[in-house]
Scaffold this active site. Structure first.
Site, mmCIF file in Angstrom:
data_model
loop_
_atom_site.group_PDB
_atom_site.id
_atom_site.type_symbol
_atom_site.label_atom_id
_atom_site.label_comp_id
_atom_site.label_asym_id
_atom_site.label_seq_id
_atom_site.Cartn_x
_atom_site.Cartn_y
_atom_site.Cartn_z
ATOM 1 N N SER A 292 0.812 -1.217 0.000
ATOM 2 C CA SER A 292 0.000 0.000 0.000
ATOM 3 C C SER A 292 0.845 1.267 0.000
ATOM 4 O O SER A 292 1.889 1.317 0.642
ATOM 5 C CB SER A 292 -0.890 0.016 1.252
ATOM 6 O OG SER A 292 -1.742 -1.109 1.230
ATOM 7 N N HIS A 389 -7.480 -0.788 5.786
ATOM 8 C CA HIS A 389 -7.009 -2.173 5.963
ATOM 9 C C HIS A 389 -7.144 -2.628 7.409
ATOM 10 O O HIS A 389 -7.455 -3.793 7.671
ATOM 11 C CB HIS A 389 -5.559 -2.292 5.496
ATOM 12 C CG HIS A 389 -5.404 -2.245 4.000
ATOM 13 N ND1 HIS A 389 -5.871 -3.242 3.173
ATOM 14 C CD2 HIS A 389 -4.868 -1.309 3.182
ATOM 15 C CE1 HIS A 389 -5.626 -2.929 1.912
ATOM 16 N NE2 HIS A 389 -5.014 -1.763 1.885
#
Ligand SMILES: CC(C)(COP(=O)(O)OP(=O)(O)O)[C@@H](O)C(=O)NCCC(N)=O
Length: 459
Positions: A292, A389
């Site tokens: 990410s 997340h």
């Protein structure tokens, strides 16, 4: 058009049937919904928010009726249970906003659901712009969000795998919607759906041809620590010859495409669905992780450095590190070595000097770990990607230096990226711990960097 707004709403938003006739009264003609949609689409932005304010305020819940029934319910507390349930059901029905019927009727006409998704996007814009954050607008948003959550529940979504054989218009939309690592040309998109790659999207029968949320996956032997190796290198192979070594799925981009579906949690559902899909295709796949970006780290760091500038010496770097930076930038520690550092970071120039990179790596990794783990907004992770997340139950697993060496990666997060890893047996409990107690599950690597940061500064 205010008069016609009033006139249209009064005609189109039919009154709530009485409790007794609620299941017998026929729905209004479809033409009502079509007329409303047509009228709404014809309005300017400003007029739209006027209409939505009027709709939510004048065509919502009959508050007087509700309070009367609430009083009645209090009076029946001593009565038998059947009577109490009866009155409760009347009260429940009286809490139905009048406009809810209009929303339901619109959802049944052609492209009505798409219209409502876009209408919610307008509502969210009104709410976030604080133009008129009236409680009624919030009520309307809440009612619409719960309807959309029902219509877009996982059982009604279709998982589609996007390949080079998918229709051009889908591939074009996938390219346009890619919000994380922009697709530059056909070879880029061909790579994203090519060998050792997977691209999945959720679609819905009510919005044919529209990918609602898109997930890009790399199939690898291990958890990637660099994005260039995923999005830049060309595949020499033209097919997935040897998948025996594939045991890891790296999610390197996810984007939702409908602003009006914000809060419906499609991204989380898609990741979990794709994990199941990959497990059936690759039974021995054992590792699932994101790679990410860390949007906002550089600007957060700039803010920190300028905020500390006023307070003189800053403990964000060790004395030794400050000394080395001073040497390289030909400044002296007590003059503005801090400004020199800020300039270096804002231009990305520091990456061209091996020596400077070597000096700054430990400091920037510590600062980034704190930014992700320590910086909060209302108790949750400040960084939106981390928050996403962590809500899904992922573990803040590993910070990666030199993970995104593109100008964008250096500018956004000094080239650092992070793996949020999905340990499948732990996501449910991790998510609950995060959502209820704001506990971030992180590895020794991350926690070690965080405690090094805390030792160096009193933040
Ligand atoms: C990260 C995304 C996909 C999460 O979407 P979703 O799961 O639907 O969450 P939410 O929008 O329902 O809160 C979404 O926030 C998004 O598209 N963000 C911009 C691109 C990115 N990946 O940060």
């Amino acid at each position: 058009p205010v008069r016609s707004m009033e006139e249209i709403l009064t005609r189109v938003v039919v009154p709530l049937p009485t409790y007794e006739t609620r299941e017998k009264s026929p729905p209004p003609p479809e033409s009502n919904s079509v007329e409303f949609m047509h009228f709404y689409r014809s309005l300017e932005k400003e007029e739209k928010s006027q209409l939505l304010a009027k709709l939510s305020h004048d065509f919502g819940v009959d508050h007087k009726g509700v309070s009367e029934l609430a009083g009645k319910l209090l009076d029946t507390q001593q009565r038998d249970l059947a009577t109490i349930l009866q009155v409760e059901d009347r009260l429940r029905y009286s809490l139905t906003p009048r406009y809810k019927q209009l929303l339901n009727h619109i959802s049944r006409v052609e492209s009505g659901v798409k219209f409502l998704v876009d209408l919610r996007a307008d509502l969210l814009e009104i709410i976030s712009s604080k133009a008129s954050d009236s409680p009624h607008i919030r009520d309307l948003n809440g009612t619409l969000k719960s309807l959309l959550s029902e219509w877009f529940s996982v059982g009604l979504l279709r998982l589609e795998r996007i390949t080079w054989q998918s229709p051009c218009e889908i591939l074009q939309k996938i390219s346009q919607y890619e919000a994380v690592h922009p697709v530059r040309n056909w070879t880029d998109i061909k790579r994203r759906v090519g060998p050792y790659r997977r691209c999945y999207a959720f679609t819905h029968a009510a919005m044919p041809g529209e990918p609602l949320v898109v997930l890009h996956v790399a199939l690898t032997e291990d958890i990637s620590d660099n994005i260039q190796s995923i999005v830049r290198e060309f595949a020499t192979l033209d097919s997935e010859e040897d998948v025996s070594k594939v045991n890891t799925a790296v999610f390197y981009s996810i984007s939702s495409t409908q602003a009006g579906l914000q809060g419906v949690e499609l991204g989380n559902v898609l990741i979990k669905r794709v994990v199941r899909e990959l497990q059936s295709e690759f039974p021995h796949m054992s590792q699932f992780s994101s790679l990410s970006p860390i949007p906002g780290f550089s600007s957060w760091l700039q803010g920190l450095l300028s905020q500390h500038r006023k307070e003189g010496r800053v403990e964000l770097l060790t004395d030794c590190e400050w000394g080395k930076v001073a040497d390289v930038t030909n400044t002296t520690p007590d003059t503005n070595v801090l400004d020199a550092l800020r300039k270096l970071i804002s231009t990305g120039d520091w990456t061209r000097s091996e020596h400077l990179v070597h000096i700054l790596e430990p400091a920037l990794m510590r600062l980034c770990a704190w930014y992700l783990y320590g910086e909060k907004r209302r108790g949750y992770a400040l960084n939106p990607v981390a928050n996403f997340h962590l809500q899904n139950g992922a573990t803040m697993w590993r910070l990666n230096w030199h993970a995104d060496t593109s100008p964008r990666g250096v500018a956004n997060s000094c080239g650092i990226m992070v793996n949020y890893r999905y340990f499948l047996q732990e996501t449910t409990s991790n998510s609950a711990a995060y959502m209820h107690n704001k506990i971030i599950t992180a590895t020794e690597q991350v926690l070690g960097l965080v405690s090094q940061f805390q030792k160096n500064s009193k933040l």
